[in-house]
Design a protein around this motif. Structure first.
Motif, PDB file in Angstrom:
ATOM      1  N   ILE A  15     -11.512 -51.519  41.303  1.00  0.00           N
ATOM      2  CA  ILE A  15     -12.723 -51.831  42.058  1.00  0.00           C
ATOM      3  C   ILE A  15     -13.597 -50.586  42.073  1.00  0.00           C
ATOM      4  CG2 ILE A  15     -13.673 -52.619  44.248  1.00  0.00           C
ATOM      5  CD1 ILE A  15     -11.852 -54.673  42.854  1.00  0.00           C
ATOM      6  N   VAL A  16     -14.825 -50.718  41.615  1.00  0.00           N
ATOM      7  CA  VAL A  16     -15.743 -49.583  41.523  1.00  0.00           C
ATOM      8  C   VAL A  16     -16.837 -49.768  42.574  1.00  0.00           C
ATOM      9  CG1 VAL A  16     -17.221 -48.235  39.988  1.00  0.00           C
ATOM     10  CG2 VAL A  16     -15.279 -49.513  39.049  1.00  0.00           C
ATOM     11  N   ARG A  17     -16.950 -48.789  43.485  1.00  0.00           N
ATOM     12  CA  ARG A  17     -17.887 -48.900  44.605  1.00  0.00           C
ATOM     13  C   ARG A  17     -18.940 -47.795  44.573  1.00  0.00           C
ATOM     14  NH1 ARG A  17     -13.398 -49.579  49.367  1.00  0.00           N
ATOM     15  NH2 ARG A  17     -12.712 -51.713  48.936  1.00  0.00           N
ATOM     16  N   PRO A  18     -19.975 -47.957  43.766  1.00  0.00           N
ATOM     17  CA  PRO A  18     -21.021 -46.931  43.699  1.00  0.00           C
ATOM     18  C   PRO A  18     -21.987 -47.026  44.869  1.00  0.00           C
ATOM     19  CG  PRO A  18     -21.580 -48.757  42.273  1.00  0.00           C
ATOM     20  CD  PRO A  18     -20.210 -49.062  42.830  1.00  0.00           C
ATOM     21  N   GLY A  19     -22.667 -45.907  45.138  1.00  0.00           N
ATOM     22  CA  GLY A  19     -23.769 -45.914  46.089  1.00  0.00           C
ATOM     23  C   GLY A  19     -25.015 -46.452  45.397  1.00  0.00           C
ATOM     24  N   LEU A  20     -26.155 -45.871  45.697  1.00  0.00           N
ATOM     25  CA  LEU A  20     -27.401 -46.287  45.051  1.00  0.00           C
ATOM     26  C   LEU A  20     -27.287 -46.086  43.547  1.00  0.00           C
ATOM     27  CD1 LEU A  20     -30.414 -47.169  45.428  1.00  0.00           C
ATOM     28  CD2 LEU A  20     -30.960 -44.727  45.353  1.00  0.00           C
ATOM     29  N   ILE A  21     -27.616 -47.130  42.783  1.00  0.00           N
ATOM     30  CA  ILE A  21     -27.501 -47.077  41.328  1.00  0.00           C
ATOM     31  C   ILE A  21     -28.836 -46.645  40.728  1.00  0.00           C
ATOM     32  CG2 ILE A  21     -26.973 -48.385  39.253  1.00  0.00           C
ATOM     33  CD1 ILE A  21     -25.269 -50.242  40.994  1.00  0.00           C
ATOM     34  N   LEU A  22     -28.811 -45.551  39.990  1.00  0.00           N
ATOM     35  CA  LEU A  22     -30.015 -45.007  39.373  1.00  0.00           C
ATOM     36  C   LEU A  22     -30.097 -45.416  37.902  1.00  0.00           C
ATOM     37  CD1 LEU A  22     -29.757 -41.356  40.764  1.00  0.00           C
ATOM     38  CD2 LEU A  22     -31.002 -43.284  41.765  1.00  0.00           C
ATOM     39  N   GLY A  23     -31.311 -45.531  37.406  1.00  0.00           N
ATOM     40  CA  GLY A  23     -31.489 -45.865  35.996  1.00  0.00           C
ATOM     41  C   GLY A  23     -32.644 -46.818  35.796  1.00  0.00           C
ATOM     42  N   HIS A  39     -33.332 -37.955  42.105  1.00  0.00           N
ATOM     43  CA  HIS A  39     -33.414 -36.951  41.046  1.00  0.00           C
ATOM     44  C   HIS A  39     -34.028 -35.650  41.566  1.00  0.00           C
ATOM     45  CE1 HIS A  39     -33.273 -40.434  37.966  1.00  0.00           C
ATOM     46  NE2 HIS A  39     -32.097 -39.840  38.047  1.00  0.00           N
ATOM     47  N   GLY A  40     -34.985 -35.772  42.508  1.00  0.00           N
ATOM     48  CA  GLY A  40     -35.583 -34.589  43.100  1.00  0.00           C
ATOM     49  C   GLY A  40     -34.563 -33.793  43.892  1.00  0.00           C
ATOM     50  N   LEU A  41     -33.756 -34.484  44.692  1.00  0.00           N
ATOM     51  CA  LEU A  41     -32.708 -33.809  45.460  1.00  0.00           C
ATOM     52  C   LEU A  41     -31.664 -33.208  44.524  1.00  0.00           C
ATOM     53  CD1 LEU A  41     -32.212 -36.393  48.345  1.00  0.00           C
ATOM     54  CD2 LEU A  41     -33.260 -34.130  48.523  1.00  0.00           C
ATOM     55  N   GLY A  42     -31.351 -33.945  43.452  1.00  0.00           N
ATOM     56  CA  GLY A  42     -30.369 -33.453  42.493  1.00  0.00           C
ATOM     57  C   GLY A  42     -30.821 -32.187  41.795  1.00  0.00           C
ATOM     58  N   SER A  43     -32.140 -32.036  41.597  1.00  0.00           N
ATOM     59  CA  SER A  43     -32.648 -30.833  40.959  1.00  0.00           C
ATOM     60  C   SER A  43     -32.535 -29.614  41.867  1.00  0.00           C
ATOM     61  CB  SER A  43     -34.113 -31.031  40.546  1.00  0.00           C
ATOM     62  OG  SER A  43     -34.954 -31.153  41.686  1.00  0.00           O
ATOM     63  N   ILE A  44     -32.457 -29.860  43.182  1.00  0.00           N
ATOM     64  CA  ILE A  44     -32.272 -28.771  44.146  1.00  0.00           C
ATOM     65  C   ILE A  44     -30.804 -28.380  44.223  1.00  0.00           C
ATOM     66  CG2 ILE A  44     -32.489 -28.119  46.574  1.00  0.00           C
ATOM     67  CD1 ILE A  44     -34.842 -30.134  46.729  1.00  0.00           C
ATOM     68  N   ALA A  45     -29.968 -29.401  44.402  1.00  0.00           N
ATOM     69  CA  ALA A  45     -28.512 -29.192  44.463  1.00  0.00           C
ATOM     70  C   ALA A  45     -27.844 -30.499  44.108  1.00  0.00           C
ATOM     71  CB  ALA A  45     -28.083 -28.724  45.852  1.00  0.00           C
ATOM     72  N   ARG A  46     -26.970 -30.479  43.123  1.00  0.00           N
ATOM     73  CA  ARG A  46     -26.340 -31.701  42.624  1.00  0.00           C
ATOM     74  C   ARG A  46     -25.677 -32.513  43.728  1.00  0.00           C
ATOM     75  NH1 ARG A  46     -26.962 -34.932  38.399  1.00  0.00           N
ATOM     76  NH2 ARG A  46     -26.971 -33.170  36.955  1.00  0.00           N
ATOM     77  N   VAL A  47     -25.069 -31.822  44.682  1.00  0.00           N
ATOM     78  CA  VAL A  47     -24.345 -32.510  45.748  1.00  0.00           C
ATOM     79  C   VAL A  47     -25.269 -33.374  46.591  1.00  0.00           C
ATOM     80  CG1 VAL A  47     -24.572 -30.629  47.433  1.00  0.00           C
ATOM     81  CG2 VAL A  47     -22.628 -32.189  47.585  1.00  0.00           C
ATOM     82  N   LEU A  48     -26.550 -33.022  46.687  1.00  0.00           N
ATOM     83  CA  LEU A  48     -27.493 -33.796  47.480  1.00  0.00           C
ATOM     84  C   LEU A  48     -27.727 -35.181  46.886  1.00  0.00           C
ATOM     85  CD1 LEU A  48     -30.168 -31.064  48.355  1.00  0.00           C
ATOM     86  CD2 LEU A  48     -28.304 -31.935  49.795  1.00  0.00           C
ATOM     87  N   GLN A  49     -27.549 -35.293  45.572  1.00  0.00           N
ATOM     88  CA  GLN A  49     -27.649 -36.600  44.914  1.00  0.00           C
ATOM     89  C   GLN A  49     -26.301 -37.290  44.844  1.00  0.00           C
ATOM     90  OE1 GLN A  49     -29.763 -36.876  41.076  1.00  0.00           O
ATOM     91  NE2 GLN A  49     -28.078 -38.147  40.316  1.00  0.00           N
ATOM     92  N   ASP A  50     -25.272 -36.524  44.508  1.00  0.00           N
ATOM     93  CA  ASP A  50     -23.952 -37.109  44.261  1.00  0.00           C
ATOM     94  C   ASP A  50     -23.362 -37.810  45.480  1.00  0.00           C
ATOM     95  OD1 ASP A  50     -24.121 -36.142  41.718  1.00  0.00           O
ATOM     96  OD2 ASP A  50     -22.645 -34.540  41.976  1.00  0.00           O
ATOM     97  N   SER A  51     -23.762 -37.427  46.662  1.00  0.00           N
ATOM     98  CA  SER A  51     -23.169 -37.999  47.864  1.00  0.00           C
ATOM     99  C   SER A  51     -23.602 -39.436  48.125  1.00  0.00           C
ATOM    100  CB  SER A  51     -23.516 -37.137  49.080  1.00  0.00           C
ATOM    101  OG  SER A  51     -24.923 -37.091  49.265  1.00  0.00           O
ATOM    102  N   TRP A  52     -24.709 -39.890  47.488  1.00  0.00           N
ATOM    103  CA  TRP A  52     -25.202 -41.227  47.825  1.00  0.00           C
ATOM    104  C   TRP A  52     -25.802 -42.002  46.646  1.00  0.00           C
ATOM    105  CZ3 TRP A  52     -30.629 -42.414  47.764  1.00  0.00           C
ATOM    106  CH2 TRP A  52     -31.443 -41.315  47.437  1.00  0.00           C
ATOM    107  N   ALA A  53     -26.023 -41.338  45.518  1.00  0.00           N
ATOM    108  CA  ALA A  53     -26.641 -42.018  44.379  1.00  0.00           C
ATOM    109  C   ALA A  53     -25.976 -41.573  43.084  1.00  0.00           C
ATOM    110  CB  ALA A  53     -28.144 -41.723  44.323  1.00  0.00           C
ATOM    111  N   VAL A  54     -25.958 -42.483  42.092  1.00  0.00           N
ATOM    112  CA  VAL A  54     -25.299 -42.165  40.824  1.00  0.00           C
ATOM    113  C   VAL A  54     -25.934 -42.974  39.703  1.00  0.00           C
ATOM    114  CG1 VAL A  54     -23.505 -43.907  41.247  1.00  0.00           C
ATOM    115  CG2 VAL A  54     -23.064 -42.056  39.623  1.00  0.00           C
TER     116      VAL A  54
END
Length: 234
Positions: free
Chosen positions: A151-159, A176-191
């Motif tokens: 079972i794969v449970r992603p957060g917000l799906i980007l693309g 993507h803007g948050l990810g450019s500042i710090a990867r963890v800011l994106q990874d915690s809720w979007a992928v």
């Protein structure tokens, strides 16, 4: 080498799953059943695509496949707006996924991979129709007793989607803007949808090698990032 079937192959995540398995040497042949021809891998000799406009026939189309796929991926899903209401969305997100899972089990598939969603078992999720759909499918997949359920449970799906969702551009840009500042800011809720697909395929391959941590394996956001991006090797 193994044989796979991919449902939801014309969607964002399902399309990436299809492209990933077609490109991977571990898969000898790949079946799809969809309303229209998938764009991914159109010229691949591995691809065996069935176009069937009536989704009520998809489970029986799966049952008729020979050789029967040992791994079945389902990225089936729609939105309330596209479906024309909750009742119609339930027919796809819940009922059709259950029918496919039941046909996969009856046909002898060893591994079933379902793309669900993060937060479906939260405190208030029992009153949210979308969460109830996903939980219902998860529970059915577990009940069916596959050799391996993932079972794969992603957060917000980007693309990039063929048909944009309301607010899609904004949330993609924000993540993507948050990810450019710090990867963890994106990874915690979007992928990215690509990483979700690779995580699903990676997990299925590990299961085939007997390396899954449990018979019913749930991939949360951090697991998706790890398997689909950080540890993925093409």
């Amino acid at each position: 080498m193994t044989t796979a079937a991919v449902f939801g192959c014309t969607g964002l995540v399902g399309g990436h799953i299809l492209a990933t398995v077609l490109a991977h040497d571990a898969f000898a042949s790949v079946y799809t059943i969809s309303r229209r021809q998938p764009k991914a891998g159109e010229s691949s000799p591995k691809l065996h695509a069935t176009v069937e406009a009536d989704s009520a026939k998809w489970a029986s189309e799966l049952s008729a496949l020979s050789p029967f796929p040992s791994t079945v991926f389902s990225g089936l899903g729609t939105t309330r707006a596209d479906a024309g209401g909750i009742a119609n969305q339930w027919k796809i997100d819940h009922d059709l996924n259950v029918e496919v899972a039941e046909a996969a089990k009856a046909g002898g598939a060893k591994t079933f991979v379902f793309i669900s969603s993060a937060g479906t078992r939260g405190l208030l999720s029992g009153s949210v129709p979308y969460s109830k759909m996903k939980v219902g499918v998860e529970d059915k997949v577990k009940e069916l007793g596959f050799d391996q359920a993932i079972i794969v449970r992603p957060g917000l799906i980007l693309g990039d989607r063929e048909k944009s969702k309301p607010g899609g551009w904004f949330f993609n840009s924000l993540a993507h803007g948050l990810g450019s500042i710090a990867r963890v800011l994106q990874d915690s809720w979007a992928v990215e949808g690509e990483y979700i697909a690779k995580a699903a395929v990676h997990a299925a391959l590990l299961a085939d090698q007997g390396k899954a941590p449990s018979k019913y394996w749930v991939l949360e956001q951090k697991d998706i990032i790890r398997l689909g991006r950080d540890e993925w090797k093409a």
